[in-house]
Scaffold this motif. Sequence first.
Motif, short mmCIF file in Angstrom:
data_model
loop_
_atom_site.label_atom_id
_atom_site.label_comp_id
_atom_site.label_asym_id
_atom_site.label_seq_id
_atom_site.Cartn_x
_atom_site.Cartn_y
_atom_site.Cartn_z
N PHE A 93 24.73 9.74 -25.37
CA PHE A 93 24.91 8.88 -24.21
C PHE A 93 24.85 9.75 -22.97
N ALA A 94 23.86 9.50 -22.13
CA ALA A 94 23.68 10.31 -20.93
C ALA A 94 22.85 9.53 -19.92
N TYR A 95 22.94 9.94 -18.66
CA TYR A 95 22.16 9.29 -17.59
C TYR A 95 21.60 10.37 -16.67
N ASP A 96 20.41 10.08 -16.10
CA ASP A 96 19.72 11.10 -15.32
C ASP A 96 19.37 10.64 -13.90
N PHE A 97 19.81 9.44 -13.51
CA PHE A 97 19.52 8.94 -12.16
C PHE A 97 20.64 8.01 -11.74
N LEU A 98 21.02 8.13 -10.46
CA LEU A 98 22.05 7.25 -9.90
C LEU A 98 21.76 7.01 -8.43
N TYR A 99 21.83 5.75 -8.02
CA TYR A 99 21.71 5.41 -6.61
C TYR A 99 22.76 4.35 -6.29
N LEU A 100 23.65 4.69 -5.39
CA LEU A 100 24.68 3.77 -4.92
C LEU A 100 24.41 3.47 -3.44
N PRO A 101 23.73 2.36 -3.13
CA PRO A 101 23.45 2.04 -1.73
C PRO A 101 24.73 1.90 -0.93
N MET A 102 24.65 2.30 0.34
CA MET A 102 25.81 2.25 1.22
C MET A 102 25.56 1.28 2.36
N GLY A 111 28.22 -2.47 -2.81
CA GLY A 111 28.70 -3.31 -3.90
C GLY A 111 27.82 -3.34 -5.13
N TYR A 112 26.76 -2.52 -5.17
CA TYR A 112 25.89 -2.46 -6.35
C TYR A 112 25.26 -1.08 -6.44
N GLY A 113 24.69 -0.77 -7.59
CA GLY A 113 24.06 0.52 -7.79
C GLY A 113 23.10 0.49 -8.95
N PHE A 114 22.29 1.54 -9.08
CA PHE A 114 21.28 1.64 -10.13
C PHE A 114 21.51 2.91 -10.94
N VAL A 115 21.48 2.76 -12.26
CA VAL A 115 21.67 3.88 -13.17
C VAL A 115 20.59 3.86 -14.22
N ASN A 116 20.02 5.02 -14.50
CA ASN A 116 19.05 5.12 -15.59
C ASN A 116 19.63 5.98 -16.70
N PHE A 117 19.72 5.39 -17.89
CA PHE A 117 20.18 6.12 -19.07
C PHE A 117 18.97 6.76 -19.76
N THR A 118 19.24 7.77 -20.55
CA THR A 118 18.15 8.52 -21.19
C THR A 118 17.67 7.89 -22.48
N ASP A 119 18.39 6.89 -23.00
CA ASP A 119 18.02 6.25 -24.26
C ASP A 119 18.24 4.75 -24.14
N HIS A 120 17.27 3.96 -24.58
CA HIS A 120 17.40 2.51 -24.44
C HIS A 120 18.55 1.93 -25.26
N ARG A 121 18.96 2.65 -26.32
CA ARG A 121 20.06 2.15 -27.14
C ARG A 121 21.39 2.17 -26.41
#
Length: 208
Positions: A93-102, A111-121
Amino acid sequence: MQLPPRPYPPALPPLLPLPTVVSPPQENVRRRRSIPPRLRWVEKWIPNNETTVMIKNIPFHYDRGLMIRFLDDFCLQENEKNRDSNEENIHVFAYDFLYLPMNFKMTSSAGYGFVNFTDHRTLSIFFGHFSERAKAYPNSARSVQMVIAKIQGKNALVNRYKNTRFVCESEECLPVQFNPPRNGSRESVQVITVGKFEVIPDIPIDRF
């Protein structure tokens, strides 16, 4: 007076062998442990190629550091479950991208953000873990909500924001990618900002 010897009881019949229990495949064990039965629909609902999630209802006082801690805690907890299970074919379980708009006017989270995990599972576990609004963000009464993001994958996210100029006070407001991906182990990783930022200009009070 000596009592006469008591007769021995008749021999008991031999014990019947115990029935053989066939263990379910390891993959099924992993699935039942991670997702309650009422949430099995989550796995079928998420396509196999999706890795990016839009997290919603984030508390306004959250910044990038608090979101990283929130995601690190989730990854650490699930990776510890994997180590304790001794299962095969598990993923990290890991993630390689994060964006938290301000919200720059309010100097708070949008109030929202985007996260990309390294595995679809990971997505099915993530959705199952925080589904039904049963769990809230740490130090907040807000429940965790999420949807599948329209832009999928770290490369697509980086291409989306790499030429964007953000009007903000520092690089803390920019999207970031992690190398290597963060897995909750608290080990040091490289944080690479995506895009450029421009300092908010000061407006003189007596301008008008």
